[in-house]
Design an enzyme around this catalytic site. Structure first.
Site, short mmCIF file in Angstrom:
data_model
loop_
_atom_site.label_atom_id
_atom_site.label_comp_id
_atom_site.label_asym_id
_atom_site.label_seq_id
_atom_site.Cartn_x
_atom_site.Cartn_y
_atom_site.Cartn_z
N CYS A 163 8.14 10.32 -5.75
CA CYS A 163 7.31 9.29 -5.13
C CYS A 163 8.02 7.94 -5.00
O CYS A 163 7.51 7.03 -4.35
CB CYS A 163 6.02 9.13 -5.91
SG CYS A 163 5.32 10.69 -6.46
N HIS A 290 1.28 0.83 -6.06
CA HIS A 290 1.53 2.27 -5.91
C HIS A 290 0.18 2.96 -5.76
O HIS A 290 0.04 3.87 -4.94
CB HIS A 290 2.31 2.80 -7.11
CG HIS A 290 2.75 4.21 -6.96
ND1 HIS A 290 3.52 4.64 -5.90
CD2 HIS A 290 2.51 5.32 -7.71
CE1 HIS A 290 3.75 5.94 -6.00
NE2 HIS A 290 3.15 6.38 -7.09
N GLU A 301 -1.01 0.98 -13.94
CA GLU A 301 -0.42 0.01 -13.01
C GLU A 301 -1.15 -1.33 -13.12
O GLU A 301 -0.52 -2.40 -13.07
CB GLU A 301 -0.47 0.51 -11.57
CG GLU A 301 0.24 -0.44 -10.60
CD GLU A 301 0.40 0.11 -9.19
OE1 GLU A 301 -0.26 1.13 -8.88
OE2 GLU A 301 1.17 -0.48 -8.41
N LYS A 322 -2.73 4.03 0.07
CA LYS A 322 -3.01 5.46 -0.14
C LYS A 322 -4.49 5.79 0.01
O LYS A 322 -4.86 6.96 0.19
CB LYS A 322 -2.49 5.90 -1.51
CG LYS A 322 -0.97 5.84 -1.59
CD LYS A 322 -0.45 6.27 -2.95
CE LYS A 322 1.07 6.13 -3.02
NZ LYS A 322 1.53 4.73 -2.96
N HIS A 327 -1.07 10.08 -0.06
CA HIS A 327 0.19 9.87 -0.77
C HIS A 327 1.30 10.61 -0.03
O HIS A 327 1.30 11.83 0.04
CB HIS A 327 0.04 10.41 -2.20
CG HIS A 327 1.13 10.01 -3.13
ND1 HIS A 327 2.34 9.51 -2.72
CD2 HIS A 327 1.19 10.04 -4.49
CE1 HIS A 327 3.09 9.24 -3.76
NE2 HIS A 327 2.41 9.57 -4.85
N PHE A 386 6.69 10.71 -10.31
CA PHE A 386 6.68 11.76 -11.32
C PHE A 386 8.02 11.77 -12.02
O PHE A 386 9.08 11.66 -11.37
CB PHE A 386 6.49 13.13 -10.67
CG PHE A 386 5.07 13.49 -10.34
CD1 PHE A 386 4.08 13.45 -11.30
CD2 PHE A 386 4.74 13.90 -9.07
CE1 PHE A 386 2.78 13.80 -11.00
CE2 PHE A 386 3.44 14.26 -8.75
CZ PHE A 386 2.45 14.21 -9.73
#
Lengths: 398, 414
Positions: A163, A290, A301, A322, A327, A386
């Site tokens: 990502c 994000h 976050e 998103k 995503h 990830f």
């Protein structure tokens, strides 16, 4: 003294359209592109919705088709003329896909039961060789094809950092321009993951929204929704008519867990702090988070943003693309970067679609509903992957 | 850009788990390939059993694809000699596309059929339940980097560059830049990958004419600012003794020649696609490697200096610039890591023409085509040339995606 890096052109292919204006207009209006998947039968899958890019299905490599289109738009907008040797390509991309049919035929060739018939598998793989073209599935195939098509003879890099890939590609491009290795770069990311194997894989992890709704930072969020597209910028050491520069980059590793972020947000704090320090700033007017819509990631976050900015966060607004476009995985950081650039260039702060009941644990100065208008001098874009690889970018008015 | 010091190095390849002596092995025509069960008997350059001192524990291995496992072992090897990993160390790796975990797919498929027909609905229910829910971890390219980073607590700047060849040269360049700019004080860089995966091998076979000999491996170096490499100490061995390939190895080499004056040391034999087809070239032989698990020492140990690492497009201009930079560096030895026999032959001629007095070694002759690991393993062959006494050595990487890499190392920083 570091060379400055200017954003000369932007290009985008998304579920909203094949240009950045069509995409940003829809985003500003609070529209959502997530819909039931039509080009594949996803009945029974953990998630059956996505923000898919409609195409004619004739392209052997959808990543390449989307990236080409986005680069053409960005390149045209840049108005650049550059020595090919001084032009690099830096792209965030993951693997393309062999068709499900090929995977199934290979699997059956391995034989039933617990034993794996390697010889049978090998023979089947050879027979299917023409359907497993590495130039269509290799992550590097896209950047390589872009370099050839657009005549870039400088460095050509493919970042496969899940990502974070797209944002990390922008970091590498910035470094190369600053170091004087090149004068301009085509950089960004592409994701084409509305695909049975990816939806199966992410579904198994429990990462996808079972309700099929992407709502970053919302109290009812329950996972992310897969999206896809290409987001590209042309960066240059030459200012031209650019109004925005990429002023700071920062990277870190969580060193914590394969899928879960460090609960204290340490890795995210490090990457954001490094990017801000690189830009010589301690505050921004807009944060493109994000914001995946997964319960833990959004909360961490938010914690990290409060740790980095403290009281200064009240002067900023926070959005996550998103909610509207899902995503994009390898393309996510680059799409976020376009939103951050847009906030500085246009004074339009793109909202978090799907955010209706803010989670108190994610208390942030959100932009929800429609886009907000404000004069923004600097903006931050976050991308967290990830595996705990984080990349953050800071843009400011040039 | 300023040269950076190489403080430590580690390698895992078909020859075993040490890098010292690999140049000699290439000269001697050593071969370490053997039939791979995973490829139905196709000959491959597979890493032998990894010594326990650096092996990944079985439980953790379940979450890893082969590239990640090799990277973790190479990381442990890098650190086992006394170097410690610091939280702020950067990590920059060339990584491959590991491919799907086949046994997991195999578990999904039988329960996904409804009579003779595949049912997507059954695939989405019974099929998904039949496989390890963690199999998605094995599909992610960046986990080659993230597994060792998590295991050793690295929080520094990082990048995973996809590579079927020269991407790993890009990773070395990024690491060098990060150290020189002060973004991190030290960086671990290299590559890890395996082509011994049925799908990867099929792709390689499709790409190559003649077919490639698939390989696997991992190699890492620890980079630090130039000043950190000011002193030089003898290497010391640690860990257990072991040997390279097991019995039944067959040759990869068409035959070694002299190292200078236009002859290439170690040429990948064409047609080595199965045990029968490969045969045993007359001059190839299995040469056991004995030695320690890779060496490292205190932080002031210097194995050499990395002067440049750069990737160009393999256009006529790019080729000319690479050869020009190579000639200007004046290495006494050049290591060639080219993917495919055609590229190998083409680049052998080019390098010999540019540097007729240099020794030329083909690293893939013992490592096979190890994709993202090829350039990293080739770098350690170049380091081995320095260990033997060469003042300067270079690595040329010709990848299958139309890229060209050049890495230059020397014994001194000047």
């Amino acid at each position: 003294m570091k060379r400055r890096v200017f954003v000369r052109g932007i290009g985008c292919v998304s579920a909203f359209g094949r240009s950045w204006p069509s995409t940003s207009e829809a985003l500003a209006a609070g529209r959502v592109a997530i819909a039931p998947v039509e080009h594949f039968d996803f009945r029974g899958f953990p998630s059956q919705v996505a923000a898919a890019v409609r195409d004619d299905g004739a392209q052997p490599d959808r990543r390449r088709a989307m990236a080409f289109s986005a680069v053409e738009e960005a390149w045209l907008a840049s108005g650049l003329s550059v020595d090919p040797v001084r032009l690099g390509v830096f792209l965030g991309a993951e693997s393309g896909r062999a068709s499900l049919e090929v995977v199934l035929r290979l699997s059956r060739a391995a034989g039933p039961g617990p034993g794996f018939d390697y010889d049978g598998f090998r023979r089947a793989a050879l027979g299917l060789g023409d359907r497993m073209d590495a130039t269509a599935v290799s992550p590097a195939a896209v950047s390589s094809a872009l370099a050839a098509k657009f005549g870039a003879l400088g460095p050509c890099e493919t970042i496969s950092l899940a990502c974070s890939s797209g944002a990390a590609a922008l970091v590498e491009a910035t470094r190369a321009i600053r170091a004087g290795e090149i004068d301009a770069a085509i950089a960004g990311g592409v994701g084409a993951d509305v695909d049975p194997m990816m939806l199966a894989g992410f579904g198994l992890l429990g990462a996808l929204s079972s309700r099929g709704v992407s709502r970053p930072f919302d109290a009812h969020r329950d996972g992310f929704v897969v999206g896809e597209g290409a987001a590209i910028v042309v960066l240059s050491a030459e200012r031209g008519a650019a109004s925005v520069e990429l002023a700071g980059v920062g990277r870190s590793l969580d060193a914590h867990h394969l899928t879960a972020p460090d609960p204290g947000g340490e890795g995210a704090v490090l990457a954001m702090s490094r990017a801000l320090r690189d830009a010589g700033l301690d505050s921004v007017g807009y944060v493109q988070a994000h914001g995946t819509s997964t319960p833990l990631n959004d909360e961490v976050e938010a914690v990290a943003l409060r740790r980095v900015f403290g009281a200064r966060l009240a002067d900023a607004r926070v959005g996550s693309v998103k909610g509207a476009l899902g995503h994009w995985i390898a393309g996510a950081g680059a799409l976020g970067f376009l939103c951050a650039v847009h906030s500085v260039a246009r004074g339009e702060l793109l909202p978090t679609a799907g955010l209706t009941v803010p989670d108190p644990r994610c208390e942030l100065p959100h932009v929800a509903g429609l886009a907000a208008r404000a004069s923004v001098d600097a903006a931050l874009c976050n991308a967290f992957a990830f595996g705990g690889a984080n990349s953050c970018l800071v843009v400011r008015r040039a | 850009m300023k040269p950076v010091a190489i403080l430590a190095a580690s390698a895992l390849g078909a020859h075993g788990a040490d890098w010292r002596g690999v140049a000699g092995l290439i000269r001697a025509g050593a071969a370490f390939a053997s039939p791979c069960a995973e490829l139905g008997g196709v000959v491959g350059a597979q890493v032998p059993v990894i010594p326990a001192a650096i092996a990944v524990e079985p439980r953790a291995r379940k979450l890893m694809h082969r590239g990640a496992e090799l990277a973790c072992s190479a990381m442990r090897a890098l650190l086992v000699g006394g170097v410690t990993a610091e939280a702020q160390d950067g990590m920059f790796l060339g990584v491959g596309a590991s491919g799907i975990a086949l046994h997991e797919v195999q578990a999904m498929v039988p329960v996904s059929f409804e009579g003779p027909s595949f049912s997507q609905a059954r695939f989405a229910t019974e099929g998904l339940l039949a496989c390890n829910p963690l199999f998605a971890f094995q599909m992610m390219n960046n986990f080659t980097l993230c597994h060792p980073a998590i295991r050793h607590g690295l929080q520094g700047p990082n990048a995973a560059l996809f590579s079927r060849g020269a991407g790993t040269v890009g990773a070395l360049a990024e690491a060098m830049a990060a150290v020189n700019s002060g973004e991190c004080e030290r960086a671990i860089a290299g590559g890890a990958d395996s082509a011994l995966h049925p799908i990867t091998w099929s792709e390689l076979r499709r790409d190559r004419d003649p077919p490639a000999v698939p390989g696997e491996g991992a190699a890492l170096v620890l980079l630090a600012p130039q000043a950190a490499g000011s002193s030089r100490r003898p290497l010391r061995d640690v860990g257990e003794e072991f040997t390279g390939a097991g019995s039944g190895s067959v040759g990869l080499l068409a035959g070694p020649g002299r190292g200078t004056g236009g002859q290439v040391m170690g040429t990948v034999a064409p047609g080595a696609s199965s045990a029968e087809a490969a045969g045993l070239p007359a001059r190839s032989a299995r040469v056991p490697v004995t030695g320690g698990v890779p060496t490292a020492s205190g932080a002031d140990l210097s194995l050499g200096f990395l002067h440049r690492s750069e990737v160009r497009r393999a256009s006529p201009l790019g080729v000319r610039e690479t050869l020009s930079a190579l000639a200007a560096f004046e290495p006494s030895g050049v290591v060639l890591a080219a993917c495919g026999a055609h590229r190998m032959a083409e680049w052998s001629r080019s390098v010999v023409a540019a540097l007729p007095a240099s020794e030329l070694l083909a690293s893939s002759s013992i490592f096979g085509e190890a994709l993202a690991a090829s350039a990293a393993l080739g770098l350690l062959v170049a380091l081995d040339l320095l260990r033997e006494g060469a003042g300067r050595a270079a690595l040329v990487v010709a990848g299958p995606d139309g890229e060209l890499g050049l890495v230059c190392v020397s014994r001194s920083a000047s």
